[in-house]
Design a protein around this motif. Sequence first.
Motif, PDB file in Angstrom:
ATOM      1  N   GLN A 156      -0.844  70.346  -0.185  1.00  0.00           N
ATOM      2  CA  GLN A 156      -1.210  69.486  -1.324  1.00  0.00           C
ATOM      3  C   GLN A 156      -2.639  68.979  -1.178  1.00  0.00           C
ATOM      4  N   ALA A 157      -3.027  68.578   0.026  1.00  0.00           N
ATOM      5  CA  ALA A 157      -4.397  68.103   0.255  1.00  0.00           C
ATOM      6  C   ALA A 157      -5.414  69.224   0.040  1.00  0.00           C
ATOM      7  N   ASP A 158      -5.093  70.430   0.514  1.00  0.00           N
ATOM      8  CA  ASP A 158      -5.997  71.571   0.329  1.00  0.00           C
ATOM      9  C   ASP A 158      -6.149  71.927  -1.147  1.00  0.00           C
ATOM     10  N   VAL A 159      -5.043  71.930  -1.882  1.00  0.00           N
ATOM     11  CA  VAL A 159      -5.086  72.268  -3.310  1.00  0.00           C
ATOM     12  C   VAL A 159      -5.842  71.188  -4.083  1.00  0.00           C
ATOM     13  N   THR A 160      -5.627  69.940  -3.744  1.00  0.00           N
ATOM     14  CA  THR A 160      -6.330  68.844  -4.409  1.00  0.00           C
ATOM     15  C   THR A 160      -7.836  68.937  -4.170  1.00  0.00           C
ATOM     16  N   ARG A 161      -8.236  69.276  -2.950  1.00  0.00           N
ATOM     17  CA  ARG A 161      -9.660  69.437  -2.640  1.00  0.00           C
ATOM     18  C   ARG A 161     -10.244  70.621  -3.405  1.00  0.00           C
ATOM     19  N   LEU A 162      -9.502  71.725  -3.461  1.00  0.00           N
ATOM     20  CA  LEU A 162      -9.949  72.901  -4.206  1.00  0.00           C
ATOM     21  C   LEU A 162     -10.051  72.582  -5.699  1.00  0.00           C
ATOM     22  N   GLU A 163      -9.055  71.888  -6.222  1.00  0.00           N
ATOM     23  CA  GLU A 163      -9.047  71.496  -7.632  1.00  0.00           C
ATOM     24  C   GLU A 163     -10.255  70.618  -7.956  1.00  0.00           C
ATOM     25  N   LYS A 164     -10.536  69.677  -7.091  1.00  0.00           N
ATOM     26  CA  LYS A 164     -11.679  68.781  -7.298  1.00  0.00           C
ATOM     27  C   LYS A 164     -12.990  69.563  -7.321  1.00  0.00           C
ATOM     28  N   GLY A 165     -13.127  70.542  -6.422  1.00  0.00           N
ATOM     29  CA  GLY A 165     -14.339  71.358  -6.382  1.00  0.00           C
ATOM     30  C   GLY A 165     -14.498  72.231  -7.609  1.00  0.00           C
ATOM     31  N   ILE A 166     -13.407  72.838  -8.063  1.00  0.00           N
ATOM     32  CA  ILE A 166     -13.457  73.709  -9.239  1.00  0.00           C
ATOM     33  C   ILE A 166     -13.763  72.905 -10.492  1.00  0.00           C
ATOM     34  N   VAL A 167     -13.123  71.770 -10.652  1.00  0.00           N
ATOM     35  CA  VAL A 167     -13.369  70.941 -11.836  1.00  0.00           C
ATOM     36  C   VAL A 167     -14.804  70.410 -11.818  1.00  0.00           C
ATOM     37  N   ALA A 168     -15.306  70.028 -10.647  1.00  0.00           N
ATOM     38  CA  ALA A 168     -16.696  69.557 -10.561  1.00  0.00           C
ATOM     39  C   ALA A 168     -17.674  70.675 -10.899  1.00  0.00           C
ATOM     40  N   ALA A 169     -17.358  71.906 -10.507  1.00  0.00           N
ATOM     41  CA  ALA A 169     -18.269  73.030 -10.713  1.00  0.00           C
ATOM     42  C   ALA A 169     -18.187  73.622 -12.119  1.00  0.00           C
ATOM     43  N   PHE A 170     -16.991  73.650 -12.704  1.00  0.00           N
ATOM     44  CA  PHE A 170     -16.794  74.387 -13.955  1.00  0.00           C
ATOM     45  C   PHE A 170     -16.124  73.597 -15.068  1.00  0.00           C
ATOM     46  N   GLY A 171     -15.760  72.358 -14.826  1.00  0.00           N
ATOM     47  CA  GLY A 171     -15.014  71.593 -15.811  1.00  0.00           C
ATOM     48  C   GLY A 171     -15.888  70.906 -16.835  1.00  0.00           C
ATOM     49  N   THR A 172     -15.253  70.551 -17.945  1.00  0.00           N
ATOM     50  CA  THR A 172     -15.931  69.762 -18.976  1.00  0.00           C
ATOM     51  C   THR A 172     -15.969  68.308 -18.523  1.00  0.00           C
TER      52      THR A 172
END
Length: 180
Positions: A156-172
């Motif tokens: 869960q911690a790894d996925v949350t960190r990955l999610e945060k990075g992807i949203v910061a890089a490609f999110g609106t």
Amino acid sequence: MSGRGLTPRLLGRPVPLSQVAWLTVVWLLLWGDLSVGNVLGGLLGGLLVVWLLPLPVLDTGLRIHPVAALVFLVRFAVDLVASSFRVAFWALRLGTMPPVQIVEVRLRTSSEVMAVLITVALSALPGSLVLEVHFGDRELVLHVLGITGDVQATVQADVTRLEKGIVAAFGTGADQEELR
């Protein structure tokens, strides 16, 4: 041209020059010969195609933030190397079965575009595979290999960190605000 007001018009219809240029390149690659006639034919053909068959304007829900994208890509490369070593470690331990578990993790983002990017990134990492995606519940079911200890909390911690990075890089902006 990226701005709507900057796109030239021909007989009232917009003519996106980037699409004309791309179709011209494809035309030249198909002919395999760079000549004035082929370039003019490609420009004319591309102009005709984009004018007769206009594509609708679609918002993919992706925005590229260069600095955040670079940070994400570097971190993702580190994750690729680390997970490769973890899988190799377990593969080389003959006679020992690696720990394998099925884990459900919850995403914080409600964007399906971001969820797809997260799913692709997780599936690209050795030792993890997305088995199911439940967009409505914001849940992913993962098969993970080689993680010991509190697997649920670690994943869960790894996925949350990955999610945060992807949203910061490609999110609106709305995607980024959702994670705050």
